[in-house]
Design an enzyme around this catalytic site. Sequence first.
Site, PDB file in Angstrom:
ATOM      1  CE  LYS A   8     -38.841  30.051  30.151  1.00  0.00           C
ATOM      2  NZ  LYS A   8     -39.859  28.744  30.314  1.00  0.00           N
ATOM      3  N   PRO A  93     -39.383  35.877  40.229  1.00  0.00           N
ATOM      4  CG  PRO A  93     -41.466  34.884  40.131  1.00  0.00           C
ATOM      5  CD  PRO A  93     -41.187  36.209  39.164  1.00  0.00           C
ATOM      6  N   GLY A 101     -33.704  34.416  34.521  1.00  0.00           N
ATOM      7  CA  GLY A 101     -32.516  34.459  34.521  1.00  0.00           C
ATOM      8  C   GLY A 101     -31.591  35.025  33.029  1.00  0.00           C
ATOM      9  CB  SER A 102     -32.598  32.475  30.307  1.00  0.00           C
ATOM     10  OG  SER A 102     -32.401  30.917  30.357  1.00  0.00           O
ATOM     11  CG  ASP A 135     -35.111  28.834  28.669  1.00  0.00           C
ATOM     12  OD1 ASP A 135     -35.437  27.888  28.044  1.00  0.00           O
ATOM     13  OD2 ASP A 135     -35.757  28.548  29.683  1.00  0.00           O
TER      14      ASP A 135
END
Length: 275
Positions: A8, A93, A101-102, A135
Site C-alpha cells: 500500500k 522490500p 509484512g502486514s 496496518d
Amino acid sequence: MILFPNCKINLGLRVLRKRPDGYHDISTVMVPVAWTDVLEIVPASGFETTLTVTGNGVACSPHDNLVMKAYRKVAEAVPGLPPVDIYLRKIIPDGAGLGGGSSDASFTVIGLNSIFQLDLSYSQMAEITSAIGADCPFFIYNHVMSASGTGTEFAPCHVDLSDRWIVIVKPDESVSTREAYSGVRPDDSGLMPFEIVNRPVEEWSGLLVNDFERSVFMSCPAVADVKRRMVEAGAAYASMSGSGSAVYGLFDDEAAARRASGLFAGMKSFVSKMN
C-alpha cells in the site's frame, strides 16, 4: 492455495497526538498497490506449521515472522486449526513504509479462512489481524480507505487514480517505525488527508503532507534525494510512504513513469498503472 499479498501507499500521513497508551492518533488515506509478495499455504507434511521464506532477506526468524503470528492468532480464535506449510517469497522490500509484512499476515488469515472454510467475516478477520500490526486490518478490506485512530479505524474515501502511473523506489536505507516516531512532532492543526485527496492531484503538493518526512529526510538524506528526483522527473505528486523509506511518484503516463524509474538503477523499484 497461492495468494499475492500486495503493498500500500499512504496519501498523506498526519501524526496528530500521542495517546495515554503510548501510541499515536494519525490521519491518512491508504491505497492498495499491485507490488506483491507470493504466499503459498498447503496442508502440513508433518505435525507442525512451518514457514519457509525466500526472496528478499528478512530480519526476523520464521517463528517471529508476522505470517506465523497470523497463524497463531487464527489458531487461538479457531481451536483445532490444522497445521500448514507456508511458503513466502518476499518481493516487497521491508523497512519501506509499504506494509509488506502486514499484508503477508493478513493474506495468511484470508487464506486460512478460505482453505478451512472457517466462515470468518471481514470484521472478524480484521479484529484478528489488529493484534498483529496497525496496518494489517487495511489489507483484509484492501481498498482505498481513510484511516484514523492508531490506523485501524476506517472510513470510505473516494480517490480515483486510475489514469495515473506509479513509480515506487526503495533506497538502501531503511527506517524503523520506532525511529520515525521518535523524530516526529504531533500536530492536529490544518487539513486532514481525506479532506485533500478529492482535489486534483496537481494541487496536492504542499497540502498533502507526510509528517514523518521532516525527521526522516534529516537522518536519511538519500530518501529526500529520491523524492527530489521524482519531482524533477515530472511526478504530479511525490511523497514518502508511511514511515519510510520508500518514495512514490504519480505520473501522467507510462513513458514518463518508466523514464523516472530508469533514474534509480540499483535501487528496488516498481512501476505500474494504478487500478
